[in-house]
Design a protein around this motif. Structure first.
Motif, mmCIF file in Angstrom:
data_model
loop_
_atom_site.group_PDB
_atom_site.id
_atom_site.type_symbol
_atom_site.label_atom_id
_atom_site.label_comp_id
_atom_site.label_asym_id
_atom_site.label_seq_id
_atom_site.Cartn_x
_atom_site.Cartn_y
_atom_site.Cartn_z
ATOM 1 N N LEU A 122 80.914 -68.013 -69.812
ATOM 2 C CA LEU A 122 79.569 -68.530 -69.632
ATOM 3 C C LEU A 122 78.332 -68.078 -70.524
ATOM 4 O O LEU A 122 77.550 -68.749 -71.116
ATOM 5 N N LYS A 123 78.659 -66.663 -70.789
ATOM 6 C CA LYS A 123 77.627 -65.944 -71.488
ATOM 7 C C LYS A 123 77.624 -66.618 -73.025
ATOM 8 O O LYS A 123 76.754 -66.679 -73.694
ATOM 9 N N ASN A 124 78.833 -66.731 -73.315
ATOM 10 C CA ASN A 124 79.195 -67.318 -74.823
ATOM 11 C C ASN A 124 78.932 -68.675 -75.083
ATOM 12 O O ASN A 124 79.449 -69.277 -76.010
ATOM 13 N N GLY A 125 78.749 -69.508 -74.262
ATOM 14 C CA GLY A 125 78.188 -70.744 -74.251
ATOM 15 C C GLY A 125 79.556 -71.773 -74.260
ATOM 16 O O GLY A 125 79.746 -72.811 -74.882
ATOM 17 N N ALA A 126 80.706 -71.308 -73.516
ATOM 18 C CA ALA A 126 82.030 -72.115 -73.761
ATOM 19 C C ALA A 126 81.753 -73.447 -73.072
ATOM 20 O O ALA A 126 82.438 -74.609 -73.512
ATOM 21 N N LEU A 127 81.209 -73.620 -72.050
ATOM 22 C CA LEU A 127 80.808 -74.861 -71.428
ATOM 23 C C LEU A 127 80.142 -75.802 -72.130
ATOM 24 O O LEU A 127 80.658 -76.958 -72.334
ATOM 25 N N GLU A 128 79.050 -75.447 -72.826
ATOM 26 C CA GLU A 128 78.350 -76.332 -73.748
ATOM 27 C C GLU A 128 79.109 -76.756 -74.891
ATOM 28 O O GLU A 128 78.965 -77.961 -75.420
ATOM 29 N N ARG A 129 79.788 -75.851 -75.477
ATOM 30 C CA ARG A 129 80.453 -76.093 -76.732
ATOM 31 C C ARG A 129 81.815 -77.140 -76.560
ATOM 32 O O ARG A 129 81.719 -77.980 -77.467
ATOM 33 N N ASP A 130 82.626 -76.953 -75.461
ATOM 34 C CA ASP A 130 83.685 -77.835 -75.093
ATOM 35 C C ASP A 130 83.762 -77.997 -73.507
ATOM 36 O O ASP A 130 84.711 -77.061 -73.048
ATOM 37 N N PRO A 131 83.197 -78.767 -72.937
ATOM 38 C CA PRO A 131 83.464 -78.743 -71.392
ATOM 39 C C PRO A 131 84.833 -78.896 -70.883
ATOM 40 O O PRO A 131 85.269 -78.146 -70.282
ATOM 41 N N SER A 132 85.595 -79.897 -71.654
ATOM 42 C CA SER A 132 87.009 -80.260 -71.225
ATOM 43 C C SER A 132 87.951 -78.955 -71.533
ATOM 44 O O SER A 132 88.838 -78.650 -70.726
ATOM 45 N N GLN A 133 87.689 -78.158 -72.566
ATOM 46 C CA GLN A 133 88.642 -76.780 -72.603
ATOM 47 C C GLN A 133 88.096 -76.027 -71.497
ATOM 48 O O GLN A 133 88.930 -75.222 -71.123
ATOM 49 N N PHE A 134 86.949 -75.757 -71.298
ATOM 50 C CA PHE A 134 86.449 -74.872 -70.399
ATOM 51 C C PHE A 134 87.149 -75.391 -68.747
ATOM 52 O O PHE A 134 87.699 -74.688 -68.102
ATOM 53 N N PHE A 135 87.064 -76.503 -68.494
ATOM 54 C CA PHE A 135 87.483 -77.158 -67.197
ATOM 55 C C PHE A 135 89.160 -76.805 -67.237
ATOM 56 O O PHE A 135 89.708 -76.297 -66.239
ATOM 57 N N GLU A 136 89.766 -77.049 -68.425
ATOM 58 C CA GLU A 136 91.270 -76.781 -68.438
ATOM 59 C C GLU A 136 91.284 -75.319 -68.276
ATOM 60 O O GLU A 136 92.563 -74.790 -67.717
ATOM 61 N N TRP A 137 90.510 -74.134 -68.715
ATOM 62 C CA TRP A 137 90.834 -72.857 -68.408
ATOM 63 C C TRP A 137 90.619 -72.281 -66.996
ATOM 64 O O TRP A 137 91.454 -71.908 -66.533
ATOM 65 N N VAL A 138 89.923 -73.168 -66.441
ATOM 66 C CA VAL A 138 89.590 -72.849 -64.914
ATOM 67 C C VAL A 138 90.977 -73.292 -64.215
ATOM 68 O O VAL A 138 91.353 -72.695 -63.172
ATOM 69 N N LYS A 139 91.226 -74.538 -64.330
ATOM 70 C CA LYS A 139 92.336 -75.073 -63.670
ATOM 71 C C LYS A 139 93.571 -74.103 -63.988
ATOM 72 O O LYS A 139 94.510 -73.753 -63.206
ATOM 73 N N PHE A 140 93.787 -73.783 -65.162
ATOM 74 C CA PHE A 140 95.086 -72.743 -65.584
ATOM 75 C C PHE A 140 94.914 -71.558 -64.913
ATOM 76 O O PHE A 140 95.945 -71.062 -64.441
ATOM 77 N N ARG A 141 93.750 -71.016 -64.704
ATOM 78 C CA ARG A 141 93.429 -69.551 -63.933
ATOM 79 C C ARG A 141 94.072 -69.911 -62.441
ATOM 80 O O ARG A 141 94.522 -69.239 -62.070
ATOM 81 N N SER A 142 93.755 -71.018 -61.754
ATOM 82 C CA SER A 142 94.165 -71.333 -60.444
ATOM 83 C C SER A 142 95.460 -71.593 -60.373
ATOM 84 O O SER A 142 96.064 -70.985 -59.533
ATOM 85 N N HIS A 143 96.244 -72.216 -61.300
ATOM 86 C CA HIS A 143 97.497 -72.346 -61.385
ATOM 87 C C HIS A 143 97.989 -70.937 -61.502
ATOM 88 O O HIS A 143 98.993 -70.616 -60.761
#
Length: 305
Positions: A122-143
């Motif tokens: 979040l500090k490095n702007g991952a959400l703004e840069r590529d929302p889909s990639q950030f969402f996939e990361w959150v799903k992966f960490r939950s899995h």
């Protein structure tokens, strides 16, 4: 097991599952917003996302007009929003820290690393840069968290309370998704229906089960009544039942009886009857009953609210 320990384990899993489901909702909205559609339809989609989590008043008070960027920031980065990704994963990590001795090293390190990495992204702007990639990361960490839990935890009460939290939260979130999205999409709108199915990892499953074009009544059947669909309401309630059975020998307690009644009704229900009698009313009743089961579990096993 101490009720306070069980409470932390239960909510550790609920918050992790809630974070995953929130990004699933965000991702389906983001993906559909890229499709050709009017500004009014797009606006309804983002408003519906806030409705799923009952956050319209909180968002309006803080941001006013609904815009995609503000909704994503509110649902991901806003620490005043208890359902935001950062709030959920912080709560999951704090619950894990409170019962560090009841978790394996792998489970604790996964939760802790998720929290540290989230803040860095979040500090490095991952959400703004590529929302889909950030969402996939959150799903992966939950899995990863769920897989490490099942793969390394002793099969005792600690694991059963964690599983209870996961599936009760998943049932609640799936019902909310169906309720908000079902009437907002036209019957012939293939791309929006496929996006909704993808949000619950159900697109390939739908193709395998029905082998036909996407039809709303079959989507409802898949997400409500199919016992072999991992995120369906029936599948979730079966898991709640089996884990409740493992933590208690008393089958007369209200949480077990209420979960059993709801599970039986789902098992013998017909999607045609549900749709004929109002899907919204059915899902509203389901959410009320799931909430009541959660309160019963809290009262009978956990630290009382």
């Amino acid at each position: 097991m101490l009720s306070r320990t069980a409470d932390h384990l239960f909510w550790l899993s609920r918050y992790t599952e809630r974070a995953e489901n929130t990004v699933r909702f965000l991702d389906v909205n983001y993906q559909t917003s890229l499709l050709p559609q009017s500004a009014e339809v797009a606006q309804l989609g983002w408003h519906g996302l806030l409705s799923i989590s009952e956050l319209v008043p909180a968002y309006t008070a803080r941001h006013g007009h609904v815009t995609p960027q503000k909704v994503m920031e509110f649902m991901v980065k806003d620490e005043s929003n208890p359902s935001s990704i950062i709030s959920c994963l912080r709560a999951a990590r704090e619950n894990a820290r409170a019962v560090r001795g009841s978790l394996t090293t792998e489970v604790w390190e996964t939760q802790n690393q998720t929290w540290l990495e989230l803040n860095r992204l979040l500090k490095n702007g991952a959400l703004e840069r590529d929302p889909s990639q950030f969402f996939e990361w959150v799903k992966f960490r939950s899995h990863l968290s769920r897989g490490v839990t099942v793969g390394t935890m002793l099969m005792d009460e600690a694991l059963y309370f964690m599983r209870l939290g996961t599936f009760l939260e998943r049932a609640d979130n799936t019902a909310r998704l169906i309720d908000v999205k079902f009437n907002a999409v036209g019957e012939s709108d293939f791309y929006h229906w496929s996006a909704i199915l993808r949000s619950v990892s159900g697109f390939e499953i739908y193709r395998k089960v029905y082998r036909d074009v996407i039809q709303p009544n079959r989507v409802a059947e898949l997400l409500i009544l199919r016992p072999d669909m991992p995120r369906s309401l029936l599948s979730c309630m079966k898991e709640v039942m089996s884990n409740l059975a493992m933590v208690s020998d008393d089958r007369t307690i209200s949480s077990y009886r209420n979960a059993g009644k709801l599970c039986a009704e789902l098992e013998y229900a017909s999607v045609d009857e549900i749709l004929a009698n109002s899907l919204h009313a059915y899902l509203t009743s389901f959410l009320d009953r799931v909430n009541a089961i959660g309160l019963s579990i809290s009262k009978e096993f956990l630290v009382p609210s």
